[in-house]
Design a protein around this motif. Structure first.
Motif, PDB file in Angstrom:
ATOM      1  N   SER A   5       0.802  -1.223   0.000  1.00  0.00           N
ATOM      2  CA  SER A   5       0.000   0.000   0.000  1.00  0.00           C
ATOM      3  C   SER A   5       0.833   1.271   0.000  1.00  0.00           C
ATOM      4  CB  SER A   5      -0.922   0.016   1.230  1.00  0.00           C
ATOM      5  OG  SER A   5      -0.145   0.093   2.409  1.00  0.00           O
ATOM      6  N   ARG A   6       2.149   1.150   0.218  1.00  0.00           N
ATOM      7  CA  ARG A   6       3.071   2.292   0.261  1.00  0.00           C
ATOM      8  C   ARG A   6       2.724   3.271   1.387  1.00  0.00           C
ATOM      9  NH1 ARG A   6       6.905   0.462  -2.852  1.00  0.00           N
ATOM     10  NH2 ARG A   6       6.571   0.447  -5.074  1.00  0.00           N
ATOM     11  N   LEU A   7       2.198   2.749   2.478  1.00  0.00           N
ATOM     12  CA  LEU A   7       1.854   3.577   3.629  1.00  0.00           C
ATOM     13  C   LEU A   7       2.791   3.292   4.789  1.00  0.00           C
ATOM     14  CD1 LEU A   7      -2.037   3.261   3.654  1.00  0.00           C
ATOM     15  CD2 LEU A   7      -0.669   5.142   2.776  1.00  0.00           C
ATOM     16  N   VAL A   8       3.123   4.321   5.541  1.00  0.00           N
ATOM     17  CA  VAL A   8       3.925   4.165   6.748  1.00  0.00           C
ATOM     18  C   VAL A   8       2.979   3.827   7.887  1.00  0.00           C
ATOM     19  CG1 VAL A   8       5.450   5.336   8.363  1.00  0.00           C
ATOM     20  CG2 VAL A   8       5.660   5.797   5.934  1.00  0.00           C
ATOM     21  N   THR A   9       3.276   2.740   8.598  1.00  0.00           N
ATOM     22  CA  THR A   9       2.423   2.296   9.702  1.00  0.00           C
ATOM     23  C   THR A   9       3.262   2.124  10.959  1.00  0.00           C
ATOM     24  OG1 THR A   9       2.725  -0.028   9.120  1.00  0.00           O
ATOM     25  CG2 THR A   9       0.812   1.087   8.175  1.00  0.00           C
ATOM     26  N   VAL A  10       2.589   2.126  12.094  1.00  0.00           N
ATOM     27  CA  VAL A  10       3.264   1.897  13.365  1.00  0.00           C
ATOM     28  C   VAL A  10       3.468   0.400  13.521  1.00  0.00           C
ATOM     29  CG1 VAL A  10       3.082   2.125  15.862  1.00  0.00           C
ATOM     30  CG2 VAL A  10       2.276   3.972  14.394  1.00  0.00           C
ATOM     31  N   ASP A  11       4.712  -0.012  13.720  1.00  0.00           N
ATOM     32  CA  ASP A  11       5.060  -1.419  13.864  1.00  0.00           C
ATOM     33  C   ASP A  11       5.070  -1.835  15.330  1.00  0.00           C
ATOM     34  OD1 ASP A  11       5.894  -3.983  13.056  1.00  0.00           O
ATOM     35  OD2 ASP A  11       8.004  -3.450  13.279  1.00  0.00           O
ATOM     36  N   LYS A  12       5.670  -1.005  16.190  1.00  0.00           N
ATOM     37  CA  LYS A  12       5.752  -1.335  17.623  1.00  0.00           C
ATOM     38  C   LYS A  12       5.831  -0.033  18.415  1.00  0.00           C
ATOM     39  CE  LYS A  12       8.524  -3.774  20.968  1.00  0.00           C
ATOM     40  NZ  LYS A  12       8.183  -4.339  21.965  1.00  0.00           N
ATOM     41  N   VAL A  13       5.210  -0.046  19.575  1.00  0.00           N
ATOM     42  CA  VAL A  13       5.256   1.088  20.496  1.00  0.00           C
ATOM     43  C   VAL A  13       5.802   0.574  21.817  1.00  0.00           C
ATOM     44  CG1 VAL A  13       3.909   2.847  21.691  1.00  0.00           C
ATOM     45  CG2 VAL A  13       3.304   2.198  19.366  1.00  0.00           C
ATOM     46  N   GLY A  14       6.861   1.210  22.297  1.00  0.00           N
ATOM     47  CA  GLY A  14       7.472   0.806  23.564  1.00  0.00           C
ATOM     48  C   GLY A  14       6.834   1.529  24.731  1.00  0.00           C
ATOM     49  N   GLY A  15       6.490   0.808  25.744  1.00  0.00           N
ATOM     50  CA  GLY A  15       5.866   1.388  26.925  1.00  0.00           C
ATOM     51  C   GLY A  15       6.829   2.224  27.743  1.00  0.00           C
ATOM     52  N   PRO A  16       6.332   2.873  28.791  1.00  0.00           N
ATOM     53  CA  PRO A  16       7.186   3.751  29.594  1.00  0.00           C
ATOM     54  C   PRO A  16       8.294   3.019  30.345  1.00  0.00           C
ATOM     55  CG  PRO A  16       5.008   3.562  30.588  1.00  0.00           C
ATOM     56  CD  PRO A  16       4.949   2.866  29.265  1.00  0.00           C
ATOM     57  N   GLY A  17       8.127   1.743  30.601  1.00  0.00           N
ATOM     58  CA  GLY A  17       9.149   0.978  31.307  1.00  0.00           C
ATOM     59  C   GLY A  17      10.214   0.393  30.398  1.00  0.00           C
ATOM     60  N   GLU A  18       9.984   0.460  29.098  1.00  0.00           N
ATOM     61  CA  GLU A  18      10.947  -0.088  28.152  1.00  0.00           C
ATOM     62  C   GLU A  18      12.005   0.959  27.838  1.00  0.00           C
ATOM     63  OE1 GLU A  18       9.410  -2.761  25.032  1.00  0.00           O
ATOM     64  OE2 GLU A  18       7.453  -2.008  25.663  1.00  0.00           O
ATOM     65  N   GLY A  19      13.169   0.501  27.391  1.00  0.00           N
ATOM     66  CA  GLY A  19      14.266   1.423  27.131  1.00  0.00           C
ATOM     67  C   GLY A  19      14.950   1.140  25.814  1.00  0.00           C
ATOM     68  N   TYR A  20      16.199   1.575  25.748  1.00  0.00           N
ATOM     69  CA  TYR A  20      16.970   1.446  24.522  1.00  0.00           C
ATOM     70  C   TYR A  20      17.166  -0.016  24.116  1.00  0.00           C
ATOM     71  CZ  TYR A  20      20.787   1.390  21.268  1.00  0.00           C
ATOM     72  OH  TYR A  20      21.558   1.131  20.180  1.00  0.00           O
TER      73      TYR A  20
END
Length: 151
Positions: free
Chosen positions: A50-65
């Motif tokens: 579709s040539r669209l940019v989508t959100v793959d993953k969102v890291g929660g507030p407790g997650e880090g680098y």
């Protein structure tokens, strides 16, 4: 050759269009990361069909680098936005937002071209980015590199 270039320009324009890249869901997630601190990082991918940019993953507030680095595939390109919190030498708490273009050497050439041409469109749609990074392997976006850029 000229036809391929014209198709590439059309693809870049459609990806850079605010209706495709900067849809409200992405803007809301970025707002939640910047101001509400409910997300630590966001990983984006391009759907080739579709040539669209989508959100793959969102890291929660407790997650880090470390979780961000683990969520980037070793053979596929991605974009990532990372909220880096640190304390300055003056003992002030600061936060800087990094935009990371992840393009590993093991990924396909066509995919690398697609991500390279659409990078600026996404970058413009996401407001409030402080630093821009390009990485082809984990050492180019390591925590030491991020700390040096944030000073």
């Amino acid at each position: 050759m000229a036809m391929a270039f014209k198709m590439l320009i059309r693809c870049c324009r459609s990806l850079g269009d605010d209706r495709n890249v900067g849809d409200r869901r992405m803007q809301n997630i970025l707002y939640g990361m910047k101001w509400k601190k409910v997300h630590r990082f966001i990983v984006f991918k391009i759907n080739e069909a579709s040539r669209l940019v989508t959100v793959d993953k969102v890291g929660g507030p407790g997650e880090g680098y470390d979780e961000l680095a683990a969520s980037l595939p070793p053979d596929d390109c991605r974009y990532a936005v990372f909220d880096f919190d640190f304390v300055t030498t003056d003992n002030c708490k600061k936060s800087k937002i990094f935009f990371i273009a992840w393009s590993p050497s093991a990924s396909r050439i066509r995919e690398k071209m697609l991500y390279a041409t659409s990078k600026e469109g996404l970058r413009r749609a996401l407001e409030g980015i402080h630093y821009d990074m390009q990485a082809t392997d984990p050492t180019e976006m390591g925590m030491d590199v991020i700390k040096d850029r944030a000073k």
